[in-house]
Write an enzyme that holds these catalytic residues in place. Sequence first.
Site, mmCIF file in Angstrom:
data_model
loop_
_atom_site.group_PDB
_atom_site.id
_atom_site.type_symbol
_atom_site.label_atom_id
_atom_site.label_comp_id
_atom_site.label_asym_id
_atom_site.label_seq_id
_atom_site.Cartn_x
_atom_site.Cartn_y
_atom_site.Cartn_z
ATOM 1 N N SER A 139 -9.526 -1.530 7.656
ATOM 2 C CA SER A 139 -9.104 -1.158 5.874
ATOM 3 C C SER A 139 -8.395 -2.320 5.111
ATOM 4 O O SER A 139 -7.969 -2.503 3.740
ATOM 5 C CB SER A 139 -8.086 0.175 5.727
ATOM 6 O OG SER A 139 -9.351 1.142 5.737
ATOM 7 N N SER A 152 -9.732 1.375 2.722
ATOM 8 C CA SER A 152 -8.881 1.337 1.979
ATOM 9 C C SER A 152 -7.787 0.548 1.378
ATOM 10 O O SER A 152 -7.342 1.255 0.072
ATOM 11 C CB SER A 152 -8.087 2.758 2.981
ATOM 12 O OG SER A 152 -7.200 2.611 3.900
ATOM 13 N N LYS A 178 1.011 -1.144 0.159
ATOM 14 C CA LYS A 178 -0.058 -0.230 -0.209
ATOM 15 C C LYS A 178 0.618 1.239 -0.122
ATOM 16 O O LYS A 178 1.955 1.301 0.603
ATOM 17 C CB LYS A 178 -0.805 0.251 1.216
ATOM 18 C CG LYS A 178 -2.328 0.663 1.649
ATOM 19 C CD LYS A 178 -2.761 0.898 2.707
ATOM 20 C CE LYS A 178 -4.089 1.703 2.779
ATOM 21 N NZ LYS A 178 -5.258 1.362 4.158
#
Length: 484
Positions: free
Chosen positions: A177, A153, A78
């Site tokens: 997330s 996310s 990420k």
Amino acid sequence: MNIIDMTIHELHAALKGKRVSSVEATSAMLARIAAVEPQVGSFITVTSEQALAAAKSADQRIALGECDLLTGIPLALKDIFLTEGIRTTCGSRILDNFIPPYSATSWEKLRDRGAVLLGKLNQDEFAMGSSNESSAYGTTRNPWDTTCIPGGSSGGSAAAVAAREAVATLGTDTGGSIRQPAAHCGCVGLKPTYGRVSRYGVIAYASSLDQVGPLTRDVADCAVMLEAVAGHDPKDSTSVDTPVPNYSAALTQGVKGLKIGLPKEYFIDGLDPEVQKAMAEAIETYRRLGAEFVDVSLPNTDYAVATYYLIAAAEASSNLARYDGVRFGHRAEADGLLGMYTKSRSEGFGNEVKRRIMIGTYALSSGYYDAYYVKAQKVRTLIMNDFIKAFADVDLMLTPVAPTPAFKIGEKAGDPLQMYLSDIFTIPVNLAGTCAMSLPAGFSLSGLPIGLQLIGKPFGETIILQAGYAFEQATEWHTKRTPL
Ligand code: GLN
């Protein structure tokens, strides 16, 4: 078997047996990325050259007989993890030009064992969101249905695993997330206990909630990744100094005699019927495997979303104060220091981030601090106590991850409250500071994955991995591949 379909374990066996090299595996993943990125959009940055160089040195290590489980395995991160010399945006325009001078501990641990970095993955801006729509770099699409959101996310981290653009990835979970995108994309995602994994070098959103964790194709890979990144880090004072168990060794212990709690507040009327059906089938599977079910209650669940969105926004407003155009990130041309701050932040942050900064600043302001922030902290304690009480009677809990399968892109984008409410089943775990895992448990009629959540006691990762593994052995959901 096609390289891009392999798990860490399968690819490791192939590397060790010299049936494939890391350069071949990495090239196959890079070709896959090039082929599907126009439809999926998981990556913000692809690091092809560095990846091939790392693969080459992994092959040299393997030739010398040094073939660790992670040596030569192509992974992705990420874009919230700092990577030395590699652009790190956190999904925000304000960090568009940011090249970190050092790397996150979690990535260093993987890299030192020979893992190969394919690139940096798309995410909601500063990890604020549940759909990836708040990224400044375009919305990642769900590889099962590209008109749907991948979740957020860590949407890029989940979509990349599902679309076979990386063998495994790392994400972060502040209110769901890792687990929610894993559920929406049909992969395994684990949020460890607060303090289990170092957050050094991970861009902070809400520091009392943020945790790092893996997204993988199956539970065995999840155990390997967690083992690799977990542990005390002198550079992160919130990381806990307790030994890291051998998660992989415990996987096969089964669920016979385990007591699984069903929190009644999580099986409500508004639950999507297809999610409900998948949960009922999962419960049946566990019964067949010898687990026992116990009804439990988490009575303060109703207050979790409001509590979370006050605490997370308050912490975010403070954490994001550092983006001022002075030290790093976007700097606007304007008259005077204050003008420069204002313009840099106005141009650099997107709407959702600005909304959170305003809510958080308001909740922390002297006139409202007691009414909002302090009150939220007190409710957080009540929510933690709910978990302590429920865990007195059970070994783990089973719940849905999200109330519905992935929704359409744009469906909730104009209604932040609806978006926030979709986190109802994941947020309480972060407030309580404990661990939970999402794993594939079925599909909707329209072909979208449905996730099952197993919640463990603090530092109870071993049991949820063990229970997840037993479920996976008894079902085939994790073997399904996206149509892409
Ligand atoms: N959707 C939640 C939020 O927007 C959770 C995000 C996260 O876990 N990082 O804050």
